[in-house]
Write an enzyme that holds these catalytic residues in place. Structure first.
Site, PDB file in Angstrom:
ATOM      1  N   GLY A  68      -3.949   0.625 -38.016  1.00 34.40           N
ATOM      2  CA  GLY A  68      -3.219   1.400 -37.022  1.00 34.40           C
ATOM      3  C   GLY A  68      -1.850   0.807 -36.823  1.00 34.40           C
ATOM      4  O   GLY A  68      -1.367   0.008 -37.644  1.00 34.40           O
TER       5      GLY A  68
ATOM      6  N   MET B 153      -0.879  -1.394 -34.912  1.00 32.99           N
ATOM      7  CA  MET B 153      -0.881  -2.830 -34.677  1.00 32.99           C
ATOM      8  C   MET B 153      -1.145  -3.630 -35.938  1.00 32.99           C
ATOM      9  O   MET B 153      -1.149  -4.851 -35.906  1.00 32.99           O
ATOM     10  CB  MET B 153      -1.946  -3.175 -33.634  1.00 32.99           C
ATOM     11  CG  MET B 153      -1.606  -2.713 -32.219  1.00 32.99           C
ATOM     12  SD  MET B 153      -0.089  -3.455 -31.620  1.00 32.99           S
ATOM     13  CE  MET B 153      -0.508  -5.176 -31.731  1.00 32.99           C
TER      14      MET B 153
ATOM     15  N   ASP C  74      -2.578  -1.594 -23.580  1.00 36.40           N
ATOM     16  CA  ASP C  74      -2.973  -0.609 -24.591  1.00 36.40           C
ATOM     17  C   ASP C  74      -4.488  -0.422 -24.555  1.00 36.40           C
ATOM     18  O   ASP C  74      -5.155  -0.381 -25.588  1.00 36.40           O
ATOM     19  CB  ASP C  74      -2.520  -1.041 -25.982  1.00 36.40           C
ATOM     20  CG  ASP C  74      -2.624   0.103 -27.001  1.00 36.40           C
ATOM     21  OD1 ASP C  74      -2.572   1.282 -26.581  1.00 36.40           O
ATOM     22  OD2 ASP C  74      -2.782  -0.181 -28.202  1.00 36.40           O
TER      23      ASP C  74
ATOM     24  N   GLU D  13      -3.465  -4.103 -39.845  1.00 28.65           N
ATOM     25  CA  GLU D  13      -4.723  -3.827 -40.526  1.00 28.65           C
ATOM     26  C   GLU D  13      -5.743  -4.918 -40.196  1.00 28.65           C
ATOM     27  O   GLU D  13      -5.401  -6.094 -40.099  1.00 28.65           O
ATOM     28  CB  GLU D  13      -4.492  -3.759 -42.033  1.00 28.65           C
ATOM     29  CG  GLU D  13      -3.523  -2.648 -42.443  1.00 28.65           C
ATOM     30  CD  GLU D  13      -3.185  -2.691 -43.926  1.00 28.65           C
ATOM     31  OE1 GLU D  13      -3.348  -3.769 -44.535  1.00 28.65           O
ATOM     32  OE2 GLU D  13      -2.762  -1.657 -44.463  1.00 28.65           O
ATOM     33  N   VAL D  14      -7.015  -4.493 -40.045  1.00 25.98           N
ATOM     34  CA  VAL D  14      -8.076  -5.430 -39.677  1.00 25.98           C
ATOM     35  C   VAL D  14      -9.109  -5.490 -40.792  1.00 25.98           C
ATOM     36  O   VAL D  14      -9.509  -4.450 -41.344  1.00 25.98           O
ATOM     37  CB  VAL D  14      -8.755  -5.006 -38.355  1.00 25.98           C
ATOM     38  CG1 VAL D  14      -9.793  -6.041 -37.946  1.00 25.98           C
ATOM     39  CG2 VAL D  14      -7.723  -4.833 -37.250  1.00 25.98           C
TER      40      VAL D  14
ATOM     41  N   LEU E 184     -11.776  -3.061 -42.097  1.00 25.70           N
ATOM     42  CA  LEU E 184     -12.451  -2.535 -40.904  1.00 25.70           C
ATOM     43  C   LEU E 184     -11.673  -1.395 -40.259  1.00 25.70           C
ATOM     44  O   LEU E 184     -12.251  -0.523 -39.615  1.00 25.70           O
ATOM     45  CB  LEU E 184     -12.651  -3.648 -39.868  1.00 25.70           C
ATOM     46  CG  LEU E 184     -13.623  -4.769 -40.249  1.00 25.70           C
ATOM     47  CD1 LEU E 184     -13.623  -5.854 -39.165  1.00 25.70           C
ATOM     48  CD2 LEU E 184     -15.029  -4.224 -40.439  1.00 25.70           C
ATOM     49  N   GLY E 185     -10.352  -1.383 -40.402  1.00 20.98           N
ATOM     50  CA  GLY E 185      -9.551  -0.327 -39.802  1.00 20.98           C
ATOM     51  C   GLY E 185      -8.081  -0.682 -39.833  1.00 20.98           C
ATOM     52  O   GLY E 185      -7.695  -1.800 -40.194  1.00 20.98           O
TER      53      GLY E 185
END
Length: 494
Positions: free
Chosen positions: A21, A23, A134, A25-26, A18-19
């Site tokens: 960054g 933080m 955030d 990976e999702v 899904l994405g």
């Protein structure tokens, strides 16, 4: 641990990414126990190598999972697989706010709807002692039905360095490692100071600014330059970018983005109430089919303004030609009543000439009433006992004096309706400056057996009181600004 479609992370089978960054990976995954889609975030390995931070992460994840609110994503599970921590949460099928903004300017109705939802959720979190730290468009998901979910509660201040190519930065404080995104940080967070819930309010202001203008409030070439801009510079005003932005919404943005946390909202619940009130009254205007000038686009407003000027010039020239050489006939002056109760006084006309505010005690306690000249509708705007209404220059707020016993205080209320707020105590009369940035008022102070009149100014939110002049041994009424704002007029009590 390498992650790809088909592998198992605890009880969750990975379907697709899904994405990613700073933080982690999702992935979208299937909960094999309950047969539902979830979002699984695989966190950086560094979490597991620091037991204290992992413990704090687990505590905050549990706290966030206890926040039962429709605008906060639900956390289902936390765990570790092959020394890699993960968190399983509600899967939101939609787009994040960054994608929505990137697709084009958002309508005011949608801006207010989105903002009122996620700020209500944020207020819930703040009341539980959780600060996001955030908050940014990428962490706000909007599903196909327009419902908003806040992501990543309790995670931001536990992360390490950002992945290459992102603008995420970290700041070490005595409270731990705080993660943030440069363009949406508060000045105190960017400066490495301790932050509280008001830091999230600044992020709300930055997000709202971007939603209504289509551009970021702070955007430089590097994260360091952006942080310096957040700390030292003021963004271009919303009204200079688009004069059609409603005054109440502009004031919310400006208050949230105050550099000093003390000048922001005392509680995020108050911010949520302001947005909800604006949302409700905006919906009423749209439903009734009424269109006010400050809800039109700036382009159409300018066109209408230019057309009005051109029409006025043509009519003036035609009238001059027609009446040239003729002696105008004497016509009687005709007076017409605007209100009919016989109990009305202290009228004030809105800047656009469409509304009249006045005091009326027709149903008992004197209240501030509002009359729409076009429709003739009248509504009570306050509960009383109130008097002396004054419109703000943009027509979005009313000042009035409330007298309770022997004490008279200054209040303000949105013209669209909403929360009544006290601005100052012990006030005899007040007026807005022509630019709407200051309020002048008179306060009587006992002196040598008489009363001195003190002229003072303050900000519309009641902060920064400054004394201008003292008129000794005089009781003065009705302080008024001159049209150019250069001086004040006064009237002596009779």
């Amino acid at each position: 641990m390498p992650v790809s479609a088909g592998i198992q992370i605890g009880p969750y089978q990975v379907l697709d990414p899904l994405g990613s960054g700073g933080m982690g990976e999702v992935y979208r995954a299937k909960d094999t126990r309950l047969g539902r889609d979830v979002a699984v975030k695989v966190l950086p390995r560094q979490f597991a190598s620091h037991p204290e931070r992992m413990h704090r992460f687990e505590q905050e994840a549990r706290a966030a999972s206890a926040l039962n609110h429709p605008a906060i994503v639900t956390i289902y599970d936390i765990g570790t697989v092959d020394t890699t921590p993960y968190i399983a949460m509600e899967f939101v099928d939609g787009k994040n706010l960054h994608e929505i903004i990137k697709a084009g300017r958002i309508s005011l109705k949608k801006v207010i709807s989105i903002a009122s939802q996620f700020v209500d959720g944020l207020a819930k979190a703040h009341e539980a002692g959780i600060v996001h730290r955030d908050l940014k468009p990428e962490n706000l998901m909007v599903n196909g039905d327009g419902f908003v979910k806040i992501l990543d509660f309790g995670l931001a201040k536990l992360s390490y360095a950002p992945t290459p190519g992102t603008s995420d930065v970290q700041t070490e404080t005595s409270a731990g490692v705080v993660m943030g995104t440069a363009a949406y940080m508060s000045p105190e967070q960017a400066a490495g100071k301790l932050v509280d819930f008001r830091s999230d309010q600044f992020s709300v202001g930055s997000i709202l600014y971007e939603m209504v203008t289509g551009r970021k409030a702070f955007a430089k070439e590097t994260a360091a330059e952006t942080m310096a801009s957040v700390i030292r510079e003021e963004p271009e005003s919303v009204s200079s970018i688009d004069a059609a932005i409603p005054g109440p919404l502009r004031w919310i943005v400006e208050r949230c983005m105050a550099k000093d946390p003390e000048e922001r909202y005392a509680s995020t619940r108050d911010l949520a109430r302001d947005l909800q009130s604006l949302r409700d009254h905006f919906a009423e205007i749209v439903t009734s089919g009424e269109t006010r000038p400050y809800l039109q686009s700036s382009k159409s407003s300018r066109a209408a303004f230019l057309f009005a000027i051109l029409t006025a010039v043509i009519l003036s020239v035609a009238a001059a030609i027609y009446w040239a050489g003729r002696k105008p006939a004497q016509k009687p002056v005709v007076f017409r009543s605007l209100t009919y109760s016989g109990s009305d006084s202290s009228p004030a006309v809105s800047p656009n000439g469409e509304l009249v505010a006045f005091r009326s005690d027709r149903d008992g306690a004197p209240k501030i009433w509002l009359k729409q000249l076009k429709s003739g509708n009248e509504i009570a705007l306050t509960d009383g006992p109130d008097d002396f209404p004054r419109f703000s220059p943009d027509g979005s707020f009313l000042l009035f004096i409330r007298t309770e016993g022997s004490v008279s205080s200054l209040y303000r209320v949105p013209v669209l309706g909403g929360e009544v707020r006290k601005v100052a105590d012990d006030v005899r009369s007040a007026d807005w400056s022509p630019d709407g940035k200051q309020i002048v008022f008179i306060r009587w102070v006992p002196s040598r057996g008489n009363l001195d009149s003190h002229f003072l100014t303050l900000n519309p939110d009641g902060s920064v009181v400054r004394e201008l002049v003292v008129i000794p041994q005089k009781q003065l009424h009705y302080a008024r600004w001159s049209p150019n704002g250069a001086c004040l007029r006064k009237r002596e009590a009779e």
